[in-house]
Scaffold this active site. Structure first.
Site, PDB file in Angstrom:
ATOM      1  N   ARG A 121       0.820  -1.239   0.000  1.00 39.74           N
ATOM      2  CA  ARG A 121       0.000   0.000   0.000  1.00 39.74           C
ATOM      3  C   ARG A 121       0.841   1.270   0.000  1.00 39.74           C
ATOM      4  O   ARG A 121       0.372   2.342   0.364  1.00 39.74           O
ATOM      5  CB  ARG A 121      -0.973   0.016   1.167  1.00 39.74           C
ATOM      6  N   ASN A 245      -1.225  18.680 -20.657  1.00 36.27           N
ATOM      7  CA  ASN A 245      -1.592  17.652 -21.639  1.00 36.27           C
ATOM      8  C   ASN A 245      -1.748  18.208 -23.045  1.00 36.27           C
ATOM      9  O   ASN A 245      -2.357  17.557 -23.908  1.00 36.27           O
ATOM     10  CB  ASN A 245      -2.903  16.983 -21.229  1.00 36.27           C
ATOM     11  N   HIS A 248      -1.607  15.912 -26.047  1.00 35.88           N
ATOM     12  CA  HIS A 248      -1.594  14.528 -25.565  1.00 35.88           C
ATOM     13  C   HIS A 248      -2.834  13.742 -25.982  1.00 35.88           C
ATOM     14  O   HIS A 248      -2.745  12.536 -26.191  1.00 35.88           O
ATOM     15  CB  HIS A 248      -1.433  14.494 -24.044  1.00 35.88           C
ATOM     16  N   HIS A 265       6.875   8.576 -27.590  1.00 41.00           N
ATOM     17  CA  HIS A 265       5.865   9.430 -26.943  1.00 41.00           C
ATOM     18  C   HIS A 265       6.028  10.893 -27.387  1.00 41.00           C
ATOM     19  O   HIS A 265       5.063  11.541 -27.812  1.00 41.00           O
ATOM     20  CB  HIS A 265       5.999   9.295 -25.422  1.00 41.00           C
TER      21      HIS A 265
HETATM   22  P1  NAD Z   1      11.652   5.523 -22.393  1.00 32.55           P
HETATM   23  O1  NAD Z   1      11.526   5.388 -20.938  1.00 32.55           O
HETATM   24  O2  NAD Z   1      11.135   4.422 -23.240  1.00 32.55           O
HETATM   25  O3  NAD Z   1      13.179   5.773 -22.744  1.00 32.55           O
HETATM   26  C1  NAD Z   1      13.546   5.946 -24.074  1.00 32.55           C
HETATM   27  C2  NAD Z   1      14.661   4.984 -24.520  1.00 32.55           C
HETATM   28  O4  NAD Z   1      15.914   5.481 -24.075  1.00 32.55           O
HETATM   29  C3  NAD Z   1      14.558   3.577 -23.953  1.00 32.55           C
HETATM   30  O5  NAD Z   1      14.998   2.663 -24.911  1.00 32.55           O
HETATM   31  C4  NAD Z   1      15.525   3.614 -22.776  1.00 32.55           C
HETATM   32  O6  NAD Z   1      16.020   2.343 -22.427  1.00 32.55           O
HETATM   33  C5  NAD Z   1      16.618   4.480 -23.340  1.00 32.55           C
HETATM   34  N1  NAD Z   1      17.429   5.212 -22.380  1.00 32.55           N
HETATM   35  C6  NAD Z   1      17.006   5.812 -21.243  1.00 32.55           C
HETATM   36  N2  NAD Z   1      18.000   6.528 -20.717  1.00 32.55           N
HETATM   37  C7  NAD Z   1      19.074   6.363 -21.505  1.00 32.55           C
HETATM   38  C8  NAD Z   1      20.385   6.871 -21.483  1.00 32.55           C
HETATM   39  N3  NAD Z   1      20.778   7.755 -20.564  1.00 32.55           N
HETATM   40  N4  NAD Z   1      21.251   6.474 -22.435  1.00 32.55           N
HETATM   41  C9  NAD Z   1      20.836   5.634 -23.428  1.00 32.55           C
HETATM   42  N5  NAD Z   1      19.593   5.145 -23.522  1.00 32.55           N
HETATM   43  C10 NAD Z   1      18.716   5.509 -22.561  1.00 32.55           C
HETATM   44  O7  NAD Z   1      10.942   6.864 -22.919  1.00 32.55           O
HETATM   45  P2  NAD Z   1      10.833   8.322 -22.333  1.00 32.55           P
HETATM   46  O8  NAD Z   1      10.708   9.187 -23.505  1.00 32.55           O
HETATM   47  O9  NAD Z   1      11.844   8.605 -21.313  1.00 32.55           O
HETATM   48  O10 NAD Z   1       9.428   8.281 -21.571  1.00 32.55           O
HETATM   49  C11 NAD Z   1       8.230   8.060 -22.255  1.00 32.55           C
HETATM   50  C12 NAD Z   1       7.201   7.564 -21.265  1.00 32.55           C
HETATM   51  O11 NAD Z   1       6.984   8.561 -20.273  1.00 32.55           O
HETATM   52  C13 NAD Z   1       5.857   7.259 -21.897  1.00 32.55           C
HETATM   53  O12 NAD Z   1       5.401   6.025 -21.419  1.00 32.55           O
HETATM   54  C14 NAD Z   1       4.963   8.385 -21.390  1.00 32.55           C
HETATM   55  O13 NAD Z   1       3.637   7.999 -21.267  1.00 32.55           O
HETATM   56  C15 NAD Z   1       5.575   8.682 -20.056  1.00 32.55           C
HETATM   57  N6  NAD Z   1       5.323  10.044 -19.558  1.00 32.55           N
HETATM   58  C16 NAD Z   1       4.883  10.180 -18.304  1.00 32.55           C
HETATM   59  C17 NAD Z   1       4.675  11.436 -17.777  1.00 32.55           C
HETATM   60  C18 NAD Z   1       4.264  11.594 -16.342  1.00 32.55           C
HETATM   61  O14 NAD Z   1       3.913  12.709 -15.939  1.00 32.55           O
HETATM   62  N7  NAD Z   1       4.311  10.551 -15.552  1.00 32.55           N
HETATM   63  C19 NAD Z   1       4.922  12.571 -18.554  1.00 32.55           C
HETATM   64  C20 NAD Z   1       5.396  12.399 -19.852  1.00 32.55           C
HETATM   65  C21 NAD Z   1       5.592  11.115 -20.356  1.00 32.55           C
HETATM   66  N1  GLY Z   2       2.710  15.059 -18.108  1.00 32.58           N
HETATM   67  C1  GLY Z   2       1.487  15.601 -17.666  1.00 32.58           C
HETATM   68  C2  GLY Z   2       1.389  15.780 -16.212  1.00 32.58           C
HETATM   69  O1  GLY Z   2       2.285  15.447 -15.470  1.00 32.58           O
HETATM   70  O2  GLY Z   2       0.399  16.227 -15.746  1.00 32.58           O
END
Ligand code: NAD
Ligand code: GLY
Length: 361
Positions: A121, A245, A248, A265
């Protein structure tokens, strides 16, 4: 030099540290671990690059670290992968005050955070974002989630980390395509609330693309400062946070419609933002020269200017799963001008479809 920002959320407030070489500084991490035991959730790409250095930093602080190495990719942001984290936590006799450290991009941060929210939790967690996108956006603000085949990030929780450690030097190993995808979320802050930052990006994008450390640190700091302000004012997205967003609703439709991982993304968000800009123009809100400035910055960043050809009807079908839908009606983030975003509802579907068709190949 280390820059510090705070996300102000009363007793759940936490710092964001930004700088180069932070991963090897035990004094930054250890004060945030209640118990001298951590679980490091990462993936098969990041582990060979940064797991050893993090483990040795933790060891210097007297902290043992159990690694959990997941497969890499958006398509693994699923229940099945989440269960691998729970298997490791239970198998490793982790307690409620063991800390989960998410070392990686947004996929690892979102999944690790959701696992931390659920395990017994709720266990403490720390974000160590290693992509530009995760340093400027996903590691801050406590949105955690996994995907469902019918919709992006549909299963999740709001769960804040204890701290965020953004080590800019980890960006050295980031593939170019990922760096560019991260720029989409950086540009977003300029578009929704920080027109001076948008102008700074127009003037300095080349430096960011060339990975100039000073420019990157500035962009990460300014993005996080914007995000921290929004999250502190509206943690649960009852108002202003929805503006984060921008692009988005259309972008998530592209990601889900094409299959997770086909487009990154950030790429989907860039195309989605241009559809939103097109619709804003058609509503008479955003002037054509502003649309051109936005498109030109995305093109300069090497991001898609056109959405995926799913067809407007399919976009609408996918968009109905958006988390902003209220009483069955779509709500979209649109632009009044560069630096001023609004949430709009009651929009004419014909006009939304026309904007989609105009901005998709
Ligand atoms: P990701 O986590 O898939 O990373 C991108 C790629 O880069 C992967 O292949 C990873 O293994 C590689 N990688 C990571 N760090 C590295 C480094 N330093 N050197 C070499 N390779 C590296 O993608 P992302 O763009 O970081 O994140 C996208 C995700 O984030 C989506 O799922 C999206 O929905 C989410 N997201 C969440 C929020 C939130 O507020 N929680 C906001 C925006 C996006
Ligand atoms: N990435 C959108 C939010 O954190 O609200």
């Amino acid at each position: 030099m280390i820059q510090t920002l705070n996300v102000e959320l009363a007793e759940r407030s936490y710092p964001i540290y930004i700088g180069s070489g932070l991963l090897s500084q035990p004094e930054l991490l250890t004060p945030y671990l209640v118990r001298k035991q951590a679980v490091v959730v990462t993936n098969a790409t990041i582990a060979p690059l940064y797991l050893d250095v993090l483990r040795s930093t933790l060891q210097k602080g007297g902290i043992s670290a159990l690694p959990v190495i997941l497969p890499d990719g958006e398509k693994y942001k699923t229940w099945e992968t989440l269960n691998l984290i729970f298997d490791a936590l239970i198998g490793g006799h982790c307690e409620r005050n063991t800390t989960l450290i998410a070392l990686g991009g947004g996929v690892i941060g979102d999944m690790g955070g959701f696992a931390a929210a659920c395990y017994q939790r709720g266990m403490p967690f720390i974000q160590i974002p290693t992509t530009l996108l995760s340093q400027v956006d996903s590691s801050v603000g406590g949105k955690t989630a996994i995907n469902h085949p019918l919709g992006k990030n549909m299963i999740g929780a709001f769960y804040q980390p204890k701290m965020v450690l953004a080590d800019i030097s980890t960006l050295d190993t980031l593939p170019d395509r990922e760096l560019k995808a991260g720029l989409a979320e950086v540009i977003k802050y300029g578009l929704i609330r920080d027109p001076d930052f948008f102008a700074w990006l127009e003037a300095n994008l080349d430096k960011l693309l060339a990975r100039d450390a000073k420019a990157l640190a500035y962009a990460v700091h300014r993005s996080c400062a914007n995000k921290a302000e929004v999250v502190s004012a509206d943690e649960r997205e009852t108002g202003e946070r929805a503006l984060l967003n921008l692009g988005h609703t259309f972008g998530h439709a592209i990601e889900t419609g094409l299959g997770y991982g086909k487009w990154l993304h950030g790429e989907a968000i860039a195309a989605g933002t241009l559809i939103a800009a097109e619709l804003s123009k058609r509503l008479g809100w955003l002037a054509e020269p502003s649309v051109q400035r936005i498109e030109s910055l995305y093109r300069q960043a090497g991001l898609p200017a056109l959405g995926a050809p799913l067809g407007a009807a399919r976009y609408l079908e996918l968009m109905r799963h958006d988390k902003k839908v209220r009483d069955g009606s779509l709500r979209l983030v649109l632009l009044r001008e560069i630096g001023l975003a609004v949430v709009a509802d009651g929009l004419d579907e014909g006009m939304i479809c026309a904007a989609i068709e105009a901005r998709c190949t």
